[in-house]
Design a protein around this motif. Structure first.
Motif, PDB file in Angstrom:
ATOM      1  N   ALA A   1      40.871 -43.655  -6.257  1.00 36.37           N
ATOM      2  CA  ALA A   1      39.759 -43.956  -5.359  1.00 36.37           C
ATOM      3  C   ALA A   1      39.711 -42.968  -4.201  1.00 36.37           C
ATOM      4  O   ALA A   1      38.644 -42.576  -3.729  1.00 36.37           O
ATOM      5  CB  ALA A   1      39.883 -45.386  -4.844  1.00 36.37           C
ATOM      6  N   ALA A   2      40.897 -42.527  -3.749  1.00 39.55           N
ATOM      7  CA  ALA A   2      40.950 -41.584  -2.632  1.00 39.55           C
ATOM      8  C   ALA A   2      40.374 -40.231  -3.007  1.00 39.55           C
ATOM      9  O   ALA A   2      39.949 -39.466  -2.148  1.00 39.55           O
ATOM     10  CB  ALA A   2      42.385 -41.419  -2.151  1.00 39.55           C
ATOM     11  N   ASP A   3      40.393 -39.920  -4.295  1.00 45.16           N
ATOM     12  CA  ASP A   3      39.884 -38.636  -4.759  1.00 45.16           C
ATOM     13  C   ASP A   3      38.411 -38.684  -5.132  1.00 45.16           C
ATOM     14  O   ASP A   3      37.844 -37.671  -5.512  1.00 45.16           O
ATOM     15  CB  ASP A   3      40.663 -38.168  -6.004  1.00 45.16           C
ATOM     16  CG  ASP A   3      42.112 -37.865  -5.681  1.00 45.16           C
ATOM     17  OD1 ASP A   3      42.371 -37.378  -4.576  1.00 45.16           O
ATOM     18  OD2 ASP A   3      42.969 -38.131  -6.547  1.00 45.16           O
ATOM     19  N   ALA A   4      37.817 -39.876  -5.057  1.00 40.81           N
ATOM     20  CA  ALA A   4      36.449 -40.037  -5.536  1.00 40.81           C
ATOM     21  C   ALA A   4      35.494 -39.116  -4.776  1.00 40.81           C
ATOM     22  O   ALA A   4      35.607 -38.924  -3.566  1.00 40.81           O
ATOM     23  CB  ALA A   4      36.010 -41.491  -5.374  1.00 40.81           C
ATOM     24  N   VAL A   5      34.551 -38.543  -5.506  1.00 43.57           N
ATOM     25  CA  VAL A   5      33.564 -37.639  -4.920  1.00 43.57           C
ATOM     26  C   VAL A   5      32.216 -38.352  -4.933  1.00 43.57           C
ATOM     27  O   VAL A   5      31.847 -38.973  -5.930  1.00 43.57           O
ATOM     28  CB  VAL A   5      33.478 -36.336  -5.746  1.00 43.57           C
ATOM     29  CG1 VAL A   5      32.402 -35.416  -5.186  1.00 43.57           C
ATOM     30  CG2 VAL A   5      34.825 -35.640  -5.766  1.00 43.57           C
TER      31      VAL A   5
ATOM     32  N   GLU B   1      21.422 -29.208  -3.111  1.00 45.09           N
ATOM     33  CA  GLU B   1      21.932 -30.565  -3.360  1.00 45.09           C
ATOM     34  C   GLU B   1      22.629 -30.553  -4.726  1.00 45.09           C
ATOM     35  O   GLU B   1      22.084 -30.041  -5.703  1.00 45.09           O
ATOM     36  CB  GLU B   1      20.797 -31.581  -3.376  1.00 45.09           C
ATOM     37  CG  GLU B   1      21.256 -33.016  -3.616  1.00 45.09           C
ATOM     38  CD  GLU B   1      20.104 -33.997  -3.641  1.00 45.09           C
ATOM     39  OE1 GLU B   1      20.057 -34.840  -4.578  1.00 45.09           O
ATOM     40  OE2 GLU B   1      19.233 -33.907  -2.737  1.00 45.09           O
ATOM     41  N   LEU B   2      23.844 -31.089  -4.770  1.00 44.34           N
ATOM     42  CA  LEU B   2      24.627 -31.132  -6.009  1.00 44.34           C
ATOM     43  C   LEU B   2      24.747 -32.554  -6.501  1.00 44.34           C
ATOM     44  O   LEU B   2      25.167 -33.447  -5.753  1.00 44.34           O
ATOM     45  CB  LEU B   2      26.029 -30.552  -5.781  1.00 44.34           C
ATOM     46  CG  LEU B   2      27.019 -30.703  -6.949  1.00 44.34           C
ATOM     47  CD1 LEU B   2      26.572 -29.892  -8.164  1.00 44.34           C
ATOM     48  CD2 LEU B   2      28.432 -30.297  -6.527  1.00 44.34           C
TER      49      LEU B   2
ATOM     50  N   LEU C   1      33.498 -27.422  -1.229  1.00 48.85           N
ATOM     51  CA  LEU C   1      32.763 -28.575  -0.694  1.00 48.85           C
ATOM     52  C   LEU C   1      33.704 -29.625  -0.096  1.00 48.85           C
ATOM     53  O   LEU C   1      33.310 -30.373   0.801  1.00 48.85           O
ATOM     54  CB  LEU C   1      31.905 -29.214  -1.789  1.00 48.85           C
ATOM     55  CG  LEU C   1      30.725 -28.385  -2.296  1.00 48.85           C
ATOM     56  CD1 LEU C   1      30.011 -29.104  -3.443  1.00 48.85           C
ATOM     57  CD2 LEU C   1      29.750 -28.095  -1.163  1.00 48.85           C
ATOM     58  N   ARG C   2      34.932 -29.680  -0.591  1.00 47.04           N
ATOM     59  CA  ARG C   2      35.914 -30.613  -0.034  1.00 47.04           C
ATOM     60  C   ARG C   2      36.498 -30.104   1.282  1.00 47.04           C
ATOM     61  O   ARG C   2      37.121 -30.865   2.025  1.00 47.04           O
ATOM     62  CB  ARG C   2      37.056 -30.837  -1.034  1.00 47.04           C
ATOM     63  CG  ARG C   2      36.702 -31.689  -2.243  1.00 47.04           C
ATOM     64  CD  ARG C   2      37.881 -31.727  -3.202  1.00 47.04           C
ATOM     65  NE  ARG C   2      37.609 -32.463  -4.410  1.00 47.04           N
ATOM     66  CZ  ARG C   2      37.794 -33.776  -4.569  1.00 47.04           C
ATOM     67  NH1 ARG C   2      38.263 -34.488  -3.569  1.00 47.04           N
ATOM     68  NH2 ARG C   2      37.523 -34.361  -5.711  1.00 47.04           N
TER      69      ARG C   2
ATOM     70  N   THR D   1      28.925 -24.013   6.100  1.00 47.73           N
ATOM     71  CA  THR D   1      27.905 -25.032   6.329  1.00 47.73           C
ATOM     72  C   THR D   1      28.558 -26.404   6.189  1.00 47.73           C
ATOM     73  O   THR D   1      29.570 -26.556   5.500  1.00 47.73           O
ATOM     74  CB  THR D   1      26.739 -24.890   5.320  1.00 47.73           C
ATOM     75  OG1 THR D   1      25.719 -25.837   5.639  1.00 47.73           O
ATOM     76  CG2 THR D   1      27.220 -25.140   3.899  1.00 47.73           C
ATOM     77  N   ALA D   2      27.959 -27.370   6.866  1.00 45.70           N
ATOM     78  CA  ALA D   2      28.448 -28.746   6.728  1.00 45.70           C
ATOM     79  C   ALA D   2      28.047 -29.305   5.371  1.00 45.70           C
ATOM     80  O   ALA D   2      27.099 -28.826   4.732  1.00 45.70           O
ATOM     81  CB  ALA D   2      27.887 -29.607   7.847  1.00 45.70           C
ATOM     82  N   VAL D   3      28.773 -30.328   4.921  1.00 43.72           N
ATOM     83  CA  VAL D   3      28.486 -30.998   3.651  1.00 43.72           C
ATOM     84  C   VAL D   3      28.180 -32.464   3.954  1.00 43.72           C
ATOM     85  O   VAL D   3      28.938 -33.139   4.655  1.00 43.72           O
ATOM     86  CB  VAL D   3      29.674 -30.894   2.690  1.00 43.72           C
ATOM     87  CG1 VAL D   3      29.390 -31.661   1.393  1.00 43.72           C
ATOM     88  CG2 VAL D   3      29.972 -29.435   2.378  1.00 43.72           C
ATOM     89  N   GLU D   4      27.060 -32.937   3.415  1.00 38.69           N
ATOM     90  CA  GLU D   4      26.609 -34.305   3.686  1.00 38.69           C
ATOM     91  C   GLU D   4      26.587 -35.097   2.377  1.00 38.69           C
ATOM     92  O   GLU D   4      26.027 -34.643   1.375  1.00 38.69           O
ATOM     93  CB  GLU D   4      25.209 -34.283   4.285  1.00 38.69           C
ATOM     94  CG  GLU D   4      24.612 -35.662   4.535  1.00 38.69           C
ATOM     95  CD  GLU D   4      23.164 -35.597   4.968  1.00 38.69           C
ATOM     96  OE1 GLU D   4      22.583 -36.677   5.193  1.00 38.69           O
ATOM     97  OE2 GLU D   4      22.617 -34.477   5.084  1.00 38.69           O
ATOM     98  N   ALA D   5      27.219 -36.273   2.404  1.00 46.79           N
ATOM     99  CA  ALA D   5      27.161 -37.178   1.252  1.00 46.79           C
ATOM    100  C   ALA D   5      25.859 -37.962   1.325  1.00 46.79           C
ATOM    101  O   ALA D   5      25.531 -38.552   2.351  1.00 46.79           O
ATOM    102  CB  ALA D   5      28.349 -38.126   1.271  1.00 46.79           C
TER     103      ALA D   5
END
Length: 241
Positions: free
Chosen positions: A130-134, A144-145, A174-175, A235-239
């Motif tokens: 769960a900690a690795d979930a993307v 957007e990916l 991205l991480r 650049t920043a990454v937004e979920a």
């Protein structure tokens, strides 16, 4: 019980084909072998492989041309074998879309390790906690990916599929947005092994990713080189929900 990964070995040397078929089968893989590009196509039509081990020197269509042809419509992982001591051949293979390369003669145990690493990067047998979930959708810069389909969408509407080693490299960046990551660390995270002196494989991958993501790859704004330190996703990454 899950099915074993299916490896397709493409090599015109009978001894190499038989050795690899036996060795990889003993290590839990389903293996087919082909002598050239035409035989490879027949195998693929009958059963899609999880990974292709592709020799450069083949009769008729050589490994470089086969790799480039496969990349037009497929993200199947490819490990190229080359008998040439010239690093240029290895760089060409990566530029054409190969995920890794190995020089001949080689130790079958090293090829096995490379296969496992490439399949992990491609997602075969990859178990995440769960900690690795993307997040399913990530926004960075004008892109957007969708991490489920591995499709990139630009604000202009352009859509690109990304897979294999390019996807693995992008996900590491991205991480770790706005952080400088050393070449050695990037190599370790994307290839599960240390870099070697004069190895240009990672630089070729970064160049290839820039060709896909940057408006002007010669003056990159997303993936920057920090001289003497490594690479930076600037650049920043937004979920996204």
């Amino acid at each position: 019980m899950s099915q074993p990964a299916h490896i397709l070995v493409v090599d015109d040397d009978t001894e190499t084909r038989e050795l690899l078929a036996q060795y990889l089968s003993q290590n839990g893989y389903s293996v087919d072998a082909a002598v050239d590009g035409r035989a490879m196509d027949a195998h693929i039509a009958a059963r899609a492989p999880s990974l292709i081990v592709l020799d450069v020197m083949l009769p008729g269509e050589d490994g470089f041309e086969i790799c480039r042809r496969l990349r037009r419509d497929s993200e199947v992982p490819i490990i190229m074998l080359t008998a040439s001591a010239d690093d240029a051949d290895r760089i060409i293979g990566l530029e054409f879309g190969a995920d890794d390369y190995l020089g001949k003669p080689f130790n079958p145990r090293e090829l096995l390790a490379r296969i496992k690493a490439v399949l992990r990067r491609a997602g075969a047998g990859n178990r995440r906690t769960a900690a690795d979930a993307v997040p399913r959708r990530l926004r960075f810069g004008p892109w957007e990916l969708d991490t489920g389909t591995r499709v990139l969408t630009h604000t202009s509407g352009l859509r690109l599929e990304i897979g294999g080693s390019d996807y693995a490299l992008l996900m590491v960046l991205l991480r770790h947005p706005l952080q400088v990551i050393s070449r050695d660390r990037l190599y370790e995270l994307t290839r599960n092994r240390e870099s070697t002196p004069f190895d240009r494989g990672l630089d070729v991958q970064v160049c290839r990713l820039r060709q896909r993501l940057e408006d002007d790859p010669a003056a990159p704004q997303l993936i920057k080189t920090v001289r003497g330190r490594g690479y930076l996703l600037a650049t920043a990454v937004e979920a996204l929900p």
